[in-house]
Design a protein around this motif. Structure first.
Motif, PDB file in Angstrom:
ATOM      1  N   LEU A 175      21.411  67.459  53.663  1.00 46.15           N
ATOM      2  CA  LEU A 175      21.135  67.840  55.045  1.00 46.15           C
ATOM      3  C   LEU A 175      20.499  66.680  55.800  1.00 46.15           C
ATOM      4  CD1 LEU A 175      20.953  69.954  57.303  1.00 46.15           C
ATOM      5  CD2 LEU A 175      18.759  70.669  56.340  1.00 46.15           C
ATOM      6  N   GLY A 176      19.563  65.992  55.165  1.00 47.90           N
ATOM      7  CA  GLY A 176      18.950  64.836  55.809  1.00 47.90           C
ATOM      8  C   GLY A 176      19.926  63.695  56.009  1.00 47.90           C
ATOM      9  N   ASP A 177      20.800  63.435  55.017  1.00 48.77           N
ATOM     10  CA  ASP A 177      21.788  62.363  55.166  1.00 48.77           C
ATOM     11  C   ASP A 177      22.769  62.658  56.292  1.00 48.77           C
ATOM     12  OD1 ASP A 177      20.683  60.895  53.167  1.00 48.77           O
ATOM     13  OD2 ASP A 177      22.030  61.606  51.594  1.00 48.77           O
ATOM     14  N   THR A 178      23.052  63.939  56.536  1.00 49.30           N
ATOM     15  CA  THR A 178      23.965  64.297  57.624  1.00 49.30           C
ATOM     16  C   THR A 178      23.368  63.946  58.981  1.00 49.30           C
ATOM     17  OG1 THR A 178      24.765  66.134  56.266  1.00 49.30           O
ATOM     18  CG2 THR A 178      25.320  66.177  58.602  1.00 49.30           C
ATOM     19  N   ASN A 179      22.050  64.057  59.116  1.00 50.04           N
ATOM     20  CA  ASN A 179      21.393  63.789  60.400  1.00 50.04           C
ATOM     21  C   ASN A 179      21.030  62.329  60.599  1.00 50.04           C
ATOM     22  OD1 ASN A 179      21.438  66.520  61.130  1.00 50.04           O
ATOM     23  ND2 ASN A 179      19.522  66.928  60.063  1.00 50.04           N
ATOM     24  N   ARG A 180      21.289  61.471  59.627  1.00 51.69           N
ATOM     25  CA  ARG A 180      20.884  60.073  59.739  1.00 51.69           C
ATOM     26  C   ARG A 180      21.700  59.335  60.788  1.00 51.69           C
ATOM     27  NH1 ARG A 180      19.968  56.948  54.130  1.00 51.69           N
ATOM     28  NH2 ARG A 180      19.510  55.342  55.661  1.00 51.69           N
ATOM     29  N   MET A 181      21.105  58.244  61.297  1.00 49.56           N
ATOM     30  CA  MET A 181      21.740  57.425  62.329  1.00 49.56           C
ATOM     31  C   MET A 181      22.566  56.343  61.652  1.00 49.56           C
ATOM     32  SD  MET A 181      21.931  57.481  65.561  1.00 49.56           S
ATOM     33  CE  MET A 181      22.501  56.502  66.933  1.00 49.56           C
ATOM     34  N   ILE A 182      23.896  56.419  61.801  1.00 50.57           N
ATOM     35  CA  ILE A 182      24.817  55.469  61.171  1.00 50.57           C
ATOM     36  C   ILE A 182      25.773  54.953  62.244  1.00 50.57           C
ATOM     37  CG2 ILE A 182      26.630  55.187  59.423  1.00 50.57           C
ATOM     38  CD1 ILE A 182      25.300  57.389  57.825  1.00 50.57           C
ATOM     39  N   ALA A 183      26.072  53.645  62.186  1.00 46.76           N
ATOM     40  CA  ALA A 183      26.992  53.039  63.147  1.00 46.76           C
ATOM     41  C   ALA A 183      27.793  51.957  62.437  1.00 46.76           C
ATOM     42  CB  ALA A 183      26.228  52.456  64.340  1.00 46.76           C
ATOM     43  N   GLU A 184      28.913  51.584  63.032  1.00 50.98           N
ATOM     44  CA  GLU A 184      29.775  50.537  62.487  1.00 50.98           C
ATOM     45  C   GLU A 184      29.415  49.205  63.126  1.00 50.98           C
ATOM     46  OE1 GLU A 184      34.537  49.416  62.014  1.00 50.98           O
ATOM     47  OE2 GLU A 184      33.907  51.340  62.876  1.00 50.98           O
ATOM     48  N   THR A 185      29.213  48.187  62.283  1.00 52.69           N
ATOM     49  CA  THR A 185      28.889  46.848  62.756  1.00 52.69           C
ATOM     50  C   THR A 185      29.890  45.858  62.151  1.00 52.69           C
ATOM     51  OG1 THR A 185      27.374  46.423  60.915  1.00 52.69           O
ATOM     52  CG2 THR A 185      26.447  47.467  62.885  1.00 52.69           C
ATOM     53  N   PRO A 186      29.945  44.645  62.672  1.00 51.07           N
ATOM     54  CA  PRO A 186      30.850  43.654  62.068  1.00 51.07           C
ATOM     55  C   PRO A 186      30.536  43.353  60.610  1.00 51.07           C
ATOM     56  CG  PRO A 186      30.192  42.955  64.270  1.00 51.07           C
ATOM     57  CD  PRO A 186      29.373  44.156  63.945  1.00 51.07           C
ATOM     58  N   MET A 187      29.289  43.581  60.177  1.00 51.18           N
ATOM     59  CA  MET A 187      28.910  43.289  58.796  1.00 51.18           C
ATOM     60  C   MET A 187      29.067  44.487  57.865  1.00 51.18           C
ATOM     61  SD  MET A 187      27.891  40.103  58.813  1.00 51.18           S
ATOM     62  CE  MET A 187      26.904  39.949  57.334  1.00 51.18           C
ATOM     63  N   ASN A 188      29.112  45.692  58.425  1.00 47.23           N
ATOM     64  CA  ASN A 188      29.128  46.898  57.589  1.00 47.23           C
ATOM     65  C   ASN A 188      29.783  48.026  58.377  1.00 47.23           C
ATOM     66  OD1 ASN A 188      28.709  48.826  55.667  1.00 47.23           O
ATOM     67  ND2 ASN A 188      26.474  48.767  55.737  1.00 47.23           N
ATOM     68  N   GLN A 189      30.755  48.710  57.742  1.00 46.06           N
ATOM     69  CA  GLN A 189      31.457  49.794  58.433  1.00 46.06           C
ATOM     70  C   GLN A 189      30.577  51.023  58.603  1.00 46.06           C
ATOM     71  OE1 GLN A 189      35.077  50.590  56.337  1.00 46.06           O
ATOM     72  NE2 GLN A 189      36.097  48.734  57.047  1.00 46.06           N
ATOM     73  N   ALA A 190      29.620  51.252  57.714  1.00 45.00           N
ATOM     74  CA  ALA A 190      28.716  52.405  57.819  1.00 45.00           C
ATOM     75  C   ALA A 190      27.291  51.894  57.641  1.00 45.00           C
ATOM     76  CB  ALA A 190      29.056  53.462  56.774  1.00 45.00           C
ATOM     77  N   SER A 191      26.785  51.235  58.656  1.00 43.00           N
ATOM     78  CA  SER A 191      25.458  50.631  58.600  1.00 43.00           C
ATOM     79  C   SER A 191      24.408  51.643  59.045  1.00 43.00           C
ATOM     80  CB  SER A 191      25.408  49.388  59.498  1.00 43.00           C
ATOM     81  OG  SER A 191      24.115  48.849  59.550  1.00 43.00           O
ATOM     82  N   THR A 192      23.389  51.838  58.212  1.00 41.35           N
ATOM     83  CA  THR A 192      22.283  52.716  58.599  1.00 41.35           C
ATOM     84  C   THR A 192      21.391  51.959  59.567  1.00 41.35           C
ATOM     85  OG1 THR A 192      21.091  51.967  56.627  1.00 41.35           O
ATOM     86  CG2 THR A 192      22.302  54.016  56.459  1.00 41.35           C
ATOM     87  N   ARG A 193      21.165  52.541  60.731  1.00 37.17           N
ATOM     88  CA  ARG A 193      20.442  51.859  61.805  1.00 37.17           C
ATOM     89  C   ARG A 193      18.982  52.288  61.867  1.00 37.17           C
ATOM     90  NH1 ARG A 193      23.044  47.822  62.327  1.00 37.17           N
ATOM     91  NH2 ARG A 193      22.324  47.429  64.466  1.00 37.17           N
TER      92      ARG A 193
END
Length: 748
Positions: free
Chosen positions: A199-217
């Motif tokens: 449940l916590g991982d679902t609410n986490r802030m994740i975005a795609e960056t040039p260095m990582n497709q699923a970067s935790t922000r």
């Protein structure tokens, strides 16, 4: 007290290409980087080209998640079970494998990270240790742009990060940190703990960056609070384990991010800079001030850095040539961290409830001993004779006009308390008798209500004003409810006008979905609602095509096949367990019958019972023991399968949520493109069909709103509805489907 330096480990991210820029010694304790010299710096170049760093252990590219857990997390978990605080945090640049190490991957069961493996280890230990009583609570904190958010808020379901409750830091007089609005939820078993994690991982802030497709922000801190005590003991051990996934540092000049990602990168680098300042201050001797308060992350991790905690750091490095500078910087940071020494204390305290119970028993024991010495049995209540005698003594004391008179009661505190209560009652009676003889007495012919109305008009006015205010509030709320009810009825009527056929056709399915959702546990219910949005017919068709071409669909299908296999294995093992149990019961019945036969035979023949063992009984006992061992091994395998099945189910739910989120983002993007090319409302007809293939299969039975086909558009013009939102959906679907068909054609 245990004084120990922070343990540092290094993990090398697997690289698809062979890299010769680094090397690990045979013992696995030394990591060396070789930086090639740049010819652009000139012929004379004195830059250092070899960098060597020492760690407790270096995990090379071929290491497995289980090896990382056994070497790093398991010793820390054992310390936490003993009553010490523990922290494990991963540090490195973005895309170097921190989240994979701490949380794990979402593809295979073997990719579980430190957090799920630690939860499994702890609850397995709880089930085996019967000498202690354990209680576990879990919290999940996210620090995004220097603001804390509670990822496990049980009161609401958050669709965006801003909907989550904000967590603030409070500090008491003893400089202990308290987190306000952070949920602390109890978990009684491994399944509930994993549900909280996902449940916590679902609410986490994740975005795609040039260095990582699923970067935790953001920085995330998963904390396990453990309380243990022996049954009947007043001593309680309270410990906590922080599992920290730090956001990755990144060079903006290299990544080239902008907008919101640039703002996130600034906050991430700033908080990591403050973390480095704290590390440097702690490594210096005779440093009086440590800047913990510069950032929220260092404030929360105050105990983990130079405090009451056993801390372990995992430095994740990427050995790609373009990332060598960042990897060397990470290793330098780890060397400074290794100089910090923490003083871990055993967290034991006395439980107040048990302590009070023990003190009550001790008081009663002392009373009994005192009664044995004095020969007088005392009780907490005075006898009527003692009460009468005390009343007479108080009366004599008050009537005596001599100011030097003394009132002697002896060492009995019961009598002292009773006499003081009598004196207080006498003092309280005098003002009332004085007022009763004055002018403010109630007249004999009037009632109490008349007296109150004549004596307190101000209070009556306040009560009337309060009643008027409540009436106004009730009338306002009633009018608001009527407006909302009318608005809901209008919305239902409008929906029934636009799509009556689809709404009536999907009613039974919606009811079944709602009923199945209500039967889920509270934690899985929020995940369930997020992964099953309701689509219109056009969007559902686009979603089917999008899902077919999405990269994660292959992983979902593989997990489904694996889950089906595990279900079959679990079913077979369950049947085997039942058969073994039945066989054990049957053998026990035969053994009991054999013993009865031997006893009856001894009674009828009159011969004494033979001391020699019966071979039939020995054979039955051996078979029972063998079947019991078989039962234990089979049941253990079934238990492991249950854990794996639950993990696979959560992985599937997480992958489906990600798939729906990607589709929503893609749909919004296509809708914006269609909105730019929207035709004139005065001529709501789309005439350009030259770029669309032809087909004759219709999608909807309503020709007014749609004349689309299952794979393309017809030759005729497409009539629009005139409603802006509906027309945008139609145009977005046309363009989206055409884009998918073009992509599918290119792949073929």
């Amino acid at each position: 007290m245990v004084k120990q330096a922070i343990q540092i480990f290094a993990r090398v991210k697997p690289n698809k290409k062979s890299v010769s820029a680094y090397s690990v010694d045979e013992d696995g304790h030394s990591l060396e980087f070789g930086v090639p010299k740049d010819l652009a710096d000139g012929f004379i170049n004195n830059k250092k080209d070899k960098y060597r760093f020492r760690f407790q252990k270096i995990f090379d590219q071929a290491c497995k998640q289980e090896d990382v857990f056994e070497m790093i997390a398991k010793p820390v978990a054992d310390r936490v079970l003993s009553g010490y605080n523990g922290t494990i945090f991963a540090y490195g640049q973005t895309g170097s494998g921190k989240t994979f190490t701490i949380t794990g991957g979402a593809e295979r069961y073997s990719d579980r990270g430190i957090i799920p493996r630690t939860l499994s280890y702890l609850y397995q230990y709880f089930s085996q240790d019967k000498s202690m009583v354990y209680t576990t609570h879990i919290s999940y904190l996210e620090i995004y742009n220097e603001m804390g958010f509670d990822l496990l808020d049980p009161r609401q379901e958050a669709s965006t990060l801003e909907d989550l409750p904000k967590v603030t830091i409070l500090e008491d007089t003893e400089q202990n940190i308290h987190l306000k609005n952070l949920s602390l939820l109890q978990s009684d078993n491994e399944e509930e703990a994993l549900n909280l994690l996902f449940l916590g991982d679902t609410n986490r802030m994740i975005a795609e960056t040039p260095m990582n497709q699923a970067s935790t922000r953001s920085h995330c801190i998963f904390t396990i609070h453990l309380c243990s005590r022996e049954p009947g003991s007043a001593t309680v051990r309270r410990s906590k384990l922080h599992l920290v996934d730090l956001a990755g540092s990144e060079r903006v000049g290299k990544t080239g991010v902008g907008g919101q990602q640039l703002t996130e990168a600034k906050y991430i680098n700033l908080s990591l800079h403050y973390l480095e300042q704290v590390i440097i201050a702690l490594s210096e001797k005779n440093r009086s001030h440590i800047p913990y308060r510069n950032s929220m992350m260092t404030s929360v991790l105050r105990d983990s850095l130079g405090g009451n905690c056993m801390t372990t750091m995992i430095a994740t490095v990427s050995v790609d040539t373009r990332n060598l500078d960042e990897s060397i910087s990470t290793c330098r940071f780890a060397q400074r961290v290794a100089q910090i020494k923490n003083e871990a204390l055993l967290n034991e305290e006395l439980d107040p409830t048990l302590l009070i119970t023990r003190l009550k028993k001790e008081v009663q024991t002392l009373k009994d001993e005192l009664a044995m010495i004095t020969g007088e049995q005392r009780s907490d209540v005075l006898t009527p004779h003692e009460i009468q005698r005390l009343q007479e003594q108080v009366k004599v004391f008050l009537d005596d006009a001599d100011p030097e008179v003394k009132f002697e009661l002896g060492p009995d505190m019961r009598k002292n308390h009773y006499c003081f209560s009598l004196l207080k009652a006498k003092i309280c009676e005098r003002p009332s008798s004085y007022h009763s003889n004055g002018d403010s007495a109630v007249p004999p012919g009037s009632t109490v209500t008349d007296h109150m109305q004549s004596s307190s008009p101000t209070e009556l006015k306040k009560l009337k004003d309060m009643l008027t205010q409540r009436d106004n509030e009730i009338s306002i709320l009633v009018s608001m409810l009527k407006k909302e009810k009318k608005r809901a009825q209008e919305a239902l009527a409008q929906l029934s006008q636009w799509s009556p056929a689809s709404s009536t056709a999907t009613l039974p399915e919606d009811l079944s979905i709602r009923r199945s959702a209500e039967e889920l546990p509270p934690l899985q219910k929020s995940l369930y609602r997020k992964q099953d949005p309701e689509f219109s017919i056009g969007r559902q068709e686009a979603f089917d095509i999008f899902k077919r071409d999405h990269g994660d669909q292959l992983i979902i299908d593989e997990n489904k096949v694996l889950l089906k296999q595990r279900y079959s294995e679990a079913k077979a093992l369950g049947e085997k367990v039942n058969n073994v149990r039945s066989k054990v019961n049957e053998l026990k019945t035969q053994l009991e019958l054999r013993r009865r036969q031997i006893a009856v035979q001894g009674v009828t023949t009159g011969s004494p019972v033979s001391e020699q063992a019966d071979p039939v009984e020995e054979r039955l006992l051996a078979q029972i023991e063998e079947e019991k061992n078989n039962y234990k091994s089979t049941f253990g395998r079934l238990k492991d399968l249950k854990t794996e099945i639950e993990h696979l189910q959560l992985l599937l739910e997480k992958a489906k949520i990600k798939l729906h989120k990607d589709f929503q983002d893609w749909w919004k993007h296509e809708a914006k493109k269609a909105q730019v090319a929207q035709p004139d409302p005065q001529h709501p007809v789309l005439e350009d069909t030259s770029t669309v293939p032809k087909s004759t299969t219709t999608v909807s039975s309503n020709p007014v709103t749609r004349s689309l086909t299952s794979s393309s558009l017809s030759d005729s013009s497409i009539p629009l509805t005139g409603d802006r939102e509906t027309d945008e959906d139609i145009l977005a679907f046309i363009r989206a489907r055409q884009s998918l068909l073009n992509r599918a054609g290119a792949l073929k």
